[in-house]
Design a protein around this motif. Structure first.
Motif, PDB file in Angstrom:
ATOM      1  N   PRO A  60       0.811  -1.242   0.000  1.00  0.00           N
ATOM      2  CA  PRO A  60       0.000   0.000   0.000  1.00  0.00           C
ATOM      3  C   PRO A  60       0.831   1.273   0.000  1.00  0.00           C
ATOM      4  N   LEU A  61       1.985   1.262   0.668  1.00  0.00           N
ATOM      5  CA  LEU A  61       2.833   2.461   0.671  1.00  0.00           C
ATOM      6  C   LEU A  61       3.366   2.732  -0.730  1.00  0.00           C
ATOM      7  N   ALA A  62       3.767   1.667  -1.457  1.00  0.00           N
ATOM      8  CA  ALA A  62       4.244   1.851  -2.836  1.00  0.00           C
ATOM      9  C   ALA A  62       3.140   2.432  -3.710  1.00  0.00           C
ATOM     10  N   LYS A  63       1.924   1.950  -3.510  1.00  0.00           N
ATOM     11  CA  LYS A  63       0.798   2.469  -4.296  1.00  0.00           C
ATOM     12  C   LYS A  63       0.534   3.930  -3.969  1.00  0.00           C
ATOM     13  N   ALA A  64       0.702   4.274  -2.696  1.00  0.00           N
ATOM     14  CA  ALA A  64       0.474   5.668  -2.300  1.00  0.00           C
ATOM     15  C   ALA A  64       1.507   6.606  -2.913  1.00  0.00           C
ATOM     16  N   LEU A  65       2.660   6.085  -3.279  1.00  0.00           N
ATOM     17  CA  LEU A  65       3.732   6.905  -3.843  1.00  0.00           C
ATOM     18  C   LEU A  65       3.692   6.974  -5.366  1.00  0.00           C
ATOM     19  N   GLU A  66       2.748   6.260  -6.003  1.00  0.00           N
ATOM     20  CA  GLU A  66       2.739   6.169  -7.464  1.00  0.00           C
ATOM     21  C   GLU A  66       2.341   7.475  -8.148  1.00  0.00           C
ATOM     22  N   GLY A  67       1.969   8.482  -7.362  1.00  0.00           N
ATOM     23  CA  GLY A  67       1.758   9.798  -7.965  1.00  0.00           C
ATOM     24  C   GLY A  67       3.045  10.379  -8.523  1.00  0.00           C
ATOM     25  N   ASP A  68       4.167   9.920  -7.978  1.00  0.00           N
ATOM     26  CA  ASP A  68       5.479  10.303  -8.499  1.00  0.00           C
ATOM     27  C   ASP A  68       5.739   9.488  -9.761  1.00  0.00           C
ATOM     28  N   PRO A  69       5.924  10.118 -10.933  1.00  0.00           N
ATOM     29  CA  PRO A  69       6.108   9.357 -12.188  1.00  0.00           C
ATOM     30  C   PRO A  69       7.273   8.372 -12.125  1.00  0.00           C
ATOM     31  N   LYS A  70       8.338   8.725 -11.388  1.00  0.00           N
ATOM     32  CA  LYS A  70       9.480   7.822 -11.296  1.00  0.00           C
ATOM     33  C   LYS A  70       9.104   6.552 -10.523  1.00  0.00           C
ATOM     34  N   VAL A  71       8.346   6.737  -9.442  1.00  0.00           N
ATOM     35  CA  VAL A  71       7.878   5.568  -8.686  1.00  0.00           C
ATOM     36  C   VAL A  71       6.949   4.736  -9.554  1.00  0.00           C
ATOM     37  N   ALA A  72       6.024   5.393 -10.249  1.00  0.00           N
ATOM     38  CA  ALA A  72       5.072   4.676 -11.099  1.00  0.00           C
ATOM     39  C   ALA A  72       5.796   3.884 -12.175  1.00  0.00           C
ATOM     40  N   ALA A  73       6.835   4.469 -12.766  1.00  0.00           N
ATOM     41  CA  ALA A  73       7.582   3.780 -13.817  1.00  0.00           C
ATOM     42  C   ALA A  73       8.319   2.580 -13.250  1.00  0.00           C
ATOM     43  N   PHE A  74       8.902   2.743 -12.059  1.00  0.00           N
ATOM     44  CA  PHE A  74       9.620   1.620 -11.459  1.00  0.00           C
ATOM     45  C   PHE A  74       8.660   0.487 -11.099  1.00  0.00           C
ATOM     46  N   VAL A  75       7.530   0.820 -10.512  1.00  0.00           N
ATOM     47  CA  VAL A  75       6.547  -0.205 -10.151  1.00  0.00           C
ATOM     48  C   VAL A  75       6.052  -0.923 -11.404  1.00  0.00           C
TER      49      VAL A  75
END
Length: 877
Positions: free
Chosen positions: A268-283
């Motif tokens: 859930p924490l990773a999902k909460a951070l997916e607003g950051d494009p870099k996080v979204a791309a990594f996920v």
């Protein structure tokens, strides 16, 4: 009596058994029951020698138990749903149903000539609406009992075929059929609550004494009970609602070696951070990998530093970075870990890649701390010296360190000891057509509504098309769109179908009443369950058996099985494979080309074994040089075949032997005799043409022996009736003990020896006839057709298949003689059999009169002879 001709006698006796209903299972309270079951096959279209071996083993047990007075249930069915049928429809046209039932008809036609004692009246296929309708009824019962639920889960998604893939269908990160890169996608799936039974499924393994130890160990490891510590890191810089990061670890004693924390891309924490494009791309990159633990473990370790930090619970001034890492599984523990790279190779690789500290917590006892080239991971039972420990003495085992760390956490209030299991709930949703429909309806007003039982089975529609990717049920409005069973408003059926493991997890119970209007019938289940002997391959040692054990418990909870059946298989035997050499050449581009055994010729040339393509005559060669030149010529012409050592039979490698060819040439009894005789049943057996020919010759010899005894005059006298009677009793005893012990190769060895004894015997006609009739009954479980012919020829009453098993007279098993080896000057030269109570002086006389002793003495005088009663005779010359 004519020559041995299996093509005549085998169909004759199969017809006789069928007309007599010899193998129809009957519930008879006056008899003990015996339920023998082989794992049922997938209808691929052809049986192979592995099938022959598996079913022959079960047949030996079934026939033997029937002759011992048991009421025997020995059924057969087909594990008939699954992707291969849909793939065939997409690749070749046609319909999965037609393909499947056509293959069933073909395989059944191939099995019938084997003479198996199967009650075909109980035959079922899991794709029969009669079968899967009852499976749907149980699903509804289990849903009501709280054993079934829906939740969002991460799955392997094929974006081309638009379906969820099982882990084994993902190869090198790509869909096995489409070749498209697989994505990790979150979908709402149906689950069975198997994890609720983790402790029970684990502890009950101890009671399965008649299961192979390796299977029990494999199941225990899959269930994966562990004792560890659950605690929470205080976060720094995390989004609101994530002030704490829950972690579960089985090595809390290594907490002082933590250099980072990591979370799953699905946390859930990773999902909460997916607003950051870099996080979204990594996920997104992580989700392009597979979901299985094995794939994640072997994939390159990659991570993303979130910038969030957590405070170390034992040193609040020390902060650890929080990474998103592709090797963390969301469905084990909490989906978050602390990394201790000094003592976990996965963490070591990750820390080395990203330049994170690697502080050791312990070193091998008697050593000093030093830089590590790889993680130091001792067994938890090994004694180590803690250099950064915080609980307990400096030197202790890892197990002691874990216990001390948990006690320390509980005493200081920052964590608690928790027992967890590796076993996850069983996701059964599959986005495909050829499977059991899940009997629920999705209503906009009522939500998920169970179908009414009176509307079962929810049958698959026949008029579907596979001309585009995805599940055809999604594109079938007249099947999909239905009124809600609760309120009647327009709703939609569930278009997912069940995992085929569901189909095979309860078929053993359905066989007890295969035509019933309910999943089981209480009286039949009470009589026939449990399966007394289950036989199948080791490849099913984990999931199929584990799911079957769960399903039996679920069926008991919902009233479909008695309490005694919650462990459905009393005894389990895992047979070895049938193997064969692989014959290979190469094409003009260097690619391997495989050849069927019937397409090659094996030649013996100058003490060499040469395999060639086609029917090539051996050379007329006088010297080794001539042979070498001939072989070189073969190689130049492309006729020489490379022989790869024996391997599991595989259609792709063409090292398969078609049982139908063997039956046509030698008969079913020869095939049965060979697969049982060559090695212990738990080991692999190599199929060889010479082995099959030898088995056929032996059966022909038995046939000839029967003929000779049949022609003996009725008043023929013999001098050794008692010897043959004793030999007959010993054969009965040895074969009986061998079958009881699943040592079929030993039983056949005893039958070889007994055949030789009868052939050499000097006994009267009645004793000879009784011996050959006993031989027929002892051979009947292995080679039932020739046994029936011998039995009938020698005046046996009724069918041999229905004759009682012979019993050995205990008095004849008492051996009143002893075989003594004779040593001459310290070397064994001969042996003699003498009565146990023979005086020593008489033994000496017999020893010195032995022909071999006379030959070795060569006229030399005997200085001394020593008789050790019951053990040995020593002669000094």
């Amino acid at each position: 009596m004519s020559r041995y001709d299996p093509s005549v006698i085998e169909p004759k006796w199969q017809s006789a058994w069928e007309e007599a209903g010899a193998f129809t299972a009957r519930r008879d309270p006056s008899k003990p029951k015996y339920y023998v079951l082989e794992m049922f096959p997938y209808p691929s279209g052809r049986i192979h020698m592995g099938h022959v071996r598996n079913y022959t083993m079960g047949d030996v047990v079934a026939r033997y138990k029937a002759s011992c007075g048991f009421s025997v249930l020995h059924p057969m069915g087909w594990d008939a749903f699954g992707m291969p049928a849909e793939n065939a429809a997409m690749e070749r046209g046609g319909h999965p149903k037609d393909w499947t039932y056509g293959n069933i008809a073909d395989m059944k036609a191939q099995m019938r000539p084997l003479g198996l004692s199967i009650d075909w009246s109980r035959e079922l296929a899991t794709c029969d609406p009669e079968y899967y309708g009852q499976q749907q009824a149980m699903f509804l019962d289990m849903l009501e009992a709280g054993l079934v639920y829906r939740k969002a889960a991460v799955v392997n998604w094929d974006p081309v075929d638009m379906t969820v893939l099982a882990n084994e269908q993902v190869i090198d990160g790509k869909g096995w059929r489409s070749g498209a890169p697989v994505e990790r996608r979150e979908l709402t799936q149906w689950f069975f609550r198997i994890s609720d039974y983790s402790e029970e499924l684990l502890s009950a393994l101890d009671g399965l004494a008649n299961w192979p130890e390796k299977v029990r160990l494999m199941q225990a490891n899959w269930i994966g009970k562990s004792r560890g510590l659950q605690f929470a890191f205080e976060t720094v810089g995390a989004p609101e609602g994530f002030e704490r990061l829950e972690v579960y670890t089985t090595r809390p004693d290594t907490l002082m070696g933590a250099s980072f924390a990591a979370i799953s891309p699905d946390h859930p924490l990773a999902k909460a951070l997916e607003g950051d494009p870099k996080v979204a791309a990594f996920v997104a990159e992580c989700r392009r990998g597979g979901t299985s633990a094995e794939e994640i473990e072997t994939a390159e370790k990659i991570g993303y530093d979130t910038g969030i930090r957590v405070k170390h619970p034992l040193d609040p001034d020390r902060e650890l970075p929080v990474w998103i890492a592709n090797f963390i599984l969301m469905d084990y523990g909490t989906g978050a870990i602390f990394g201790c790279p000094a003592h976990d190779q996965r963490d070591f690789d990750f820390a080395s890649k990203y330049g994170l500290p690697i502080p050791p917590v312990f070193v091998a006892e008697g050593t000093e701390e030093a830089p590590l080239a790889e993680a130091y991971v001792p067994m938890k039972s090994e004694r180590v010296r803690y250099v950064r420990g915080f609980a307990g003495p400096e030197v202790q085992t890892g197990d002691e360190g874990v216990a001390a760390a948990i006690a320390h956490a509980e005493a200081n209030g920052y964590g608690k000891g928790v027992t967890k299991f590796r076993l996850r709930d069983w996701g059964i949703s599959r986005q495909r057509y050829w499977g059991c429909p899940i009997p629920v309806v999705h209503c906009p007003a009522c939500g998920v509504v169970p179908e009414k039982k009176q509307n079962l089975p929810v049958e698959l529609p026949y008029d579907v098309s596979f001309d585009q990717p995805g599940n055809p049920l999604d594109r079938h409005p007249t099947w999909r769109d239905v009124p809600c069973p609760a309120c009647g408003t327009p709703a939609k059926r569930e278009t997912d179908t069940m995992d085929t493991f569901v189909d095979s997890s309860w078929y053993y119970a359905r066989f007890t009443a295969p035509r019933a209007a309910t999943p089981t019938v209480a009286e039949d289940a009470a009589y026939w369950m449990n399966v007394d002997q289950y036989i199948g391959g080791i490849e099913h040692a984990i999931l199929h058996l584990l799911y079957s054990r769960f399903f039996a418990r679920a069926m008991h909870k919902t009233g479909h099985l008695p309490q005694k059946a919650i462990e459905p298989f009393d005894a389990l035997f895992t047979q070895g494979m049938v193997t064969h050499e692989i014959y290979r050449t190469t094409d003009d581009k260097g690619r391997p080309v495989y050849h069927l055994p019937e397409d090659v010729t094996v030649l013996a040339v100058a003490d060499r074994r040469v395999v060639v393509l086609g029917d090539v005559p051996p050379p007329e060669a006088d010297t080794i040089a001539d042979v070498d030149a001939w072989i070189q010529g073969l190689s130049d012409e492309g006729l020489l075949v490379e022989v790869v050592p024996s391997a599991k039979m595989s259609k792709s490698k063409k090292n398969v032997v078609d049982p139908m060819n063997i039956i046509a040439r030698f008969g079913a009894d020869t095939a049965r005799w060979f697969v049982l005789s060559d090695s212990p049943p738990e080991r692999d057996v190599e199929w060889t043409a010479s082995g099959a020919e030898a088995a056929y010759k032996h059966l022909s010899r038995v046939w000839g022996l029967c003929d000779r005894i049949g022609q003996m005059p009725a008043d023929h006298k013999g001098a050794a009736d008692d010897d043959l009677r004793r030999a007959t009793a010993r054969a009965v005893d040895e074969v009986t003990r061998s079958i009881d012990g699943f040592a079929f190769n030993k039983a056949i060895a005893a039958l070889y020896a007994f055949t030789n004894t009868i052939a050499r015997a000097d006994a009267s006609t009645p004793v000879m006839k009784e011996a050959i009739r006993t031989l027929a009954r002892l051979m009947s479980p292995m080679t039932p057709h020739i046994a029936e012919s011998i039995w009938a020829h020698q005046g046996g009453e009724g069918l041999c298949a229905k004759a009682p098993w012979p019993k050995a007279d205990p008095a004849l098993l008492v051996d009143d003689s002893v075989t003594l080896p004779i040593q001459i000057n310290g070397k064994r030269r001969a042996e003699i059999s003498v009565p146990k109570d023979m005086p020593g002086a008489e033994v000496e006389k017999l020893a010195l009169a032995n022909e071999d002793v006379i030959k070795f003495l060569a006229g030399n005088p005997v200085k001394k002879i020593i008789v050790v009663p019951g053990r040995i005779i020593n002669v000094v010359a």
